[in-house]
Design an enzyme around this catalytic site. Structure first.
Site, short mmCIF file in Angstrom:
data_model
loop_
_atom_site.label_atom_id
_atom_site.label_comp_id
_atom_site.label_asym_id
_atom_site.label_seq_id
_atom_site.Cartn_x
_atom_site.Cartn_y
_atom_site.Cartn_z
N SER A 109 0.87 -1.19 0.00
CA SER A 109 0.00 0.00 0.00
C SER A 109 0.91 1.23 0.00
O SER A 109 2.11 1.12 0.21
CB SER A 109 -0.87 0.03 1.27
OG SER A 109 -0.09 0.46 2.37
N ASP A 110 0.33 2.41 -0.22
CA ASP A 110 1.12 3.60 0.08
C ASP A 110 0.94 3.89 1.58
O ASP A 110 0.16 3.24 2.28
CB ASP A 110 0.70 4.79 -0.80
CG ASP A 110 1.83 5.84 -0.88
OD1 ASP A 110 2.72 5.84 -0.01
OD2 ASP A 110 1.80 6.67 -1.80
N TRP A 111 1.66 4.87 2.06
CA TRP A 111 1.68 5.18 3.50
C TRP A 111 0.24 5.46 3.99
O TRP A 111 -0.36 6.47 3.61
CB TRP A 111 2.58 6.38 3.74
CG TRP A 111 2.75 6.77 5.18
CD1 TRP A 111 1.80 7.31 6.00
CD2 TRP A 111 3.93 6.66 5.97
NE1 TRP A 111 2.32 7.55 7.23
CE2 TRP A 111 3.64 7.16 7.26
CE3 TRP A 111 5.22 6.20 5.72
CZ2 TRP A 111 4.57 7.21 8.28
CZ3 TRP A 111 6.16 6.24 6.75
CH2 TRP A 111 5.83 6.74 8.01
#
Ligand code: NOJ
Length: 743
Positions: A280-282
């Site tokens: 995932s992104d942050w």
């Protein structure tokens, strides 16, 4: 020179025992090891692998979480001793000894910083881009980083978006080619080489289309456009062997990427056969709550897991809720197993089970002379000459004035996304020019930073200009105005820079403006005022010497715009591969020429802006040289081709000027009639060649059916028979097309 540098670097790598062997498709032996491990893992241990945490040094809470098998990866720890200590806990103190993988955003260099990716794309030199990424891997792995979150291959057609800096610009093909080069550089010939880092193709997908160029904003992209424009660089990343992918923050038509099963499973896994890992992104799993797509963190964990997101970066959704979701029968354990398989495969491919620790050395391989030379060369090659009224290259002068807020701004010249850059290692233009010309240089900033509106210093800069034969005005943007969450609605030069340029111009001295920036800016007025203009995307550690090479003629400029420069901000998005419309611009009457009281219908009915017309300031692919090139008419090896055949387009390019120089020869194709309207033209190839003064070279490009394929009306990908236009030119606006027929 290029070969010498590469040989130097190779020698260093070989000396360090970095002999590579190939990595590639799934290996049976590795798959068997993964199965064996999976059989032994508890559900908690599996979910632990899916959890990525921010490094906080050697911290007791973190250590006990690792010891319990609750962490799969750590990002942003940079101390090799800490990395080894934490790794030792994972390898020696957990039940199954599964190593951690340490990650960092090594985007355009680790310590030796190369131009921002947009600048690297402006150099159109694929080999140099690969070398830059290799050097970044060489430096970053020396502290234990084995996974970088790069390349960013989001096609970016909106310069308001701060992250255009991190992309390779507006074009699908250029992003694909440059992204693949970076992947090859980061990953080397083998991922298991301790000097290789796993690359991460990001952000999947279409983040570059964020509405109004405002970060994290929604995108509305029909599937055809997604497939034809935004996805191909990612498919190219799969083909180049990118070990990991990252979800984007945005939604596409209402579905955030971290919950987009169609994108992550149907397209990435099933259509493209990808067997790498998707992170995932942050916090992007958790952020599906404010997206109004998930009711709470548990719902977010559920939706991300079934959408094929393998690892949760700092979202705490998986570690908090996946276990109960499995126990409640909401998420099948087979979904977890699949994610863990992808994570373990990455760790096996990186060789972490055999070689989990980083060798701690006294002297880290930062800023090696060969690396700095490559950085200087990329900086020089990425500079784009936009205008030159016979001022450049500067050859003879008694005194040169170096002015402007970017002349001596080391932190700004490295650009966005380089947390590890050390300004004290940067050579600024002012330093580089002083080093060359010592007391011939008078340096006065005039403005202390790009947004500075305090005009008091301008008078001193003007006095310096008066005392000199020529003025070098280093303008642009601070790096802070670019990058993630740093978007602008106004693309003009900030602060009092334009006023300063006017004051410099009023001295009557020739003024060379060098724009150092993170995005395409609107510099219409400034281009008019300056006698020469060089456009440089924040060019890294060696920006100063690289730009000096171009200004003083040691390097003949060869950079070409990787994104259109708008005439006015309101034209955005403005890009070369646009659709023609049913009423393309014709007989434009612009706002200042409209007679008062003119009839509504007297201005015609075609597609343009009354105040900006129909053209940008400079088109994609544009860039001048100190020499001139003549392009012959394009010839085709046949007037017709079949889907299983190829024809060849050739063109002879002659260097008609006085300098030996590099030229980026661009190859475009346009589909004249199709079941859906196609862009007027699309880049399908390019070659950067060195052509000596007076020399002619004949360049050939193959035309293949693959280049003509697109997503047709019925949503299948393929070609349609008919006529196509072909251009070989020095920019996206140049050249006369020739036509062939696909049977
Ligand atoms: C958020 C950014 O969108 C992404 O590109 C980056 O890799 C991660 N943060 C990790 O720093």
């Amino acid at each position: 020179m290029k070969n010498v540098l590469m040989k130097c670097l190779m020698a260093l790598w070989v000396a360090a025992g970095l002999v590579s062997c190939a990595s590639g498709a799934k290996e049976d032996a590795t798959e068997k090891k993964i199965d064996d491990l999976l059989r032994q893992m508890t559900l908690e241990e599996k979910i632990g692998q899916m959890n990525q945490l921010q490094g906080v040094g050697y911290n007791e809470d973190m250590v006990s979480q690792i010891r319990e098998g609750g962490v799969g990866s750590i990002l942003n720890d940079l101390n090799p001793d800490t990395i080894n200590m934490l790794q030792r806990v994972a390898v020696e103190e957990t039940r199954l000894g599964i190593p951690l993988v340490f990650a960092r955003d090594v985007i355009h260099g680790f310590k030796t910083i190369f131009p921002i990716p947009l600048g690297q794309a402006a150099g159109w030199n694929v080999d140099l881009v690969e070398q830059g990424a290799r050097i970044a891997a060489y430096e970053a792995t020396s502290v234990g980083i084995r996974w970088t979150f790069a390349p960013m291959i989001d096609v970016s057609r909106d310069p308001r978006w701060g992250r255009i800096a991190e992309s390779c610009g507006e074009d699908t093909y250029l992003n694909a080619v440059m992204g693949a080069a970076m992947i090859r550089g980061f990953q080397g010939e083998s991922l298991s080489d301790p000097r290789s880092m796993a690359a991460c193709a990001k952000h999947f997908a279409a983040y570059g289309a964020s509405e109004s160029g405002k970060d994290y904003n929604t995108t509305n992209i029909p599937e055809r456009l997604l497939r034809d424009v935004y996805l191909p660089p990612f498919k190219a990343a799969v083909d180049a062997g990118a070990a990991t992918f990252m979800c984007s923050f945005n939604d596409i038509d209402g579905v955030p990427s971290s919950g987009n099963k169609w994108l992550n499973i149907d397209v990435l896994r099933q259509e493209w056969g990808y067997d790498g890992m998707l992170v995932s992104d942050w916090g992007s799993i958790e952020q599906m709550i404010p997206h109004h797509f998930c009711s709470d963190l548990k719902d977010a964990a559920h939706k991300a897991a079934i959408a094929g997101v393998d690892m949760d970066m700092m979202g705490f959704a998986y570690i908090t809720h996946l276990k109960s979701l499995v126990e409640e029968g909401v998420v099948k354990e087979s979904v977890i197993d699949e994610a863990v398989r992808n994570i373990l495969r990455l760790k096996f491919r990186l060789g972490l089970f055999d070689n989990p620790y980083v060798a701690v050395v006294d002297t880290l391989p930062f800023y090696q002379p060969a690396s700095l030379e490559v950085a200087q060369r990329v900086a020089a090659e990425s500079a784009i000459l936009l205008k030159n009224n016979n001022v450049l290259p500067l050859k003879s002068f008694n005194r040169v004035a170096v002015v402007g807020p970017l002349a001596d701004a080391p932190k700004d010249q490295v650009g966005t996304w380089c947390f590890d850059a050390e300004p004290e290692h940067c050579v600024t233009p002012m330093q580089a020019i002083k080093e060359r010309y010592g007391n011939k240089v008078v340096a006065v900033p005039g403005l202390t930073y790009s947004r500075d509106t305090n005009k008091q210093g301008i008078a001193q800069a003007v006095a310096a200009a008066r005392s000199a034969d020529v003025v070098l005005f280093f303008a642009g943007e601070e790096s802070l105005l670019t990058g993630e969450a740093h978007c602008r609605a106004d693309l003009t030069l900030p602060g009092a820079q334009t006023e300063m340029l006017k004051a410099l111009k009023a001295t009557g001295k020739p003024v060379v403006m060098i724009v150092m920036t993170g995005r395409p800016m609107v510099i219409t007025e400034e281009v008019e005022l300056a006698d020469a203009v060089i456009y440089s995307f924040h060019a890294g550690t060696m920006a100063g010497p690289g730009l000096a090479d171009v200004i003083f003629g040691d390097v003949v400029p060869s950079g070409k715009l990787p994104a259109t420069l708008p005439l006015m901000t309101g034209q955005v998005p403005v890009y070369y591969a646009h659709k023609n419309t049913g009423r393309p611009a014709a007989d434009m009457i612009l706002i200042d020429d409209i007679p008062v009281g003119a009839a509504q219908s007297s201005l015609g009915f075609t597609s343009f802006h009354l105040d900006a017309g129909d053209s940008p300031l400079f088109p994609f692919g544009y860039g001048l040289s100190y020499t001139t090139f003549d392009y012959s008419p394009v010839t085709l090896s046949a007037a017709e081709m079949t889907v299983d055949g190829t024809i060849e387009a050739t063109c002879t390019i002659t260097n008609t000027g006085k300098y030996d120089a590099d030229e980026v020869i661009q190859f475009y194709i346009g589909d004249k009639v199709a079941s859906v309207a196609r862009p007027v033209k699309e880049l399908k190839g390019f070659k950067k060649l060195h052509i000596e003064s007076g020399e002619s070279v004949t360049v050939a490009f193959d035309i293949t059916a693959e280049q003509l394929a697109f997503t047709r009306l019925d949503m299948t990908r393929g070609t349609e028979p008919g006529e196509f236009d072909v251009w070989i030119a020095s920019d996206s606006r140049g050249g006369e097309p020739v036509t062939f027929v696909l049977k």
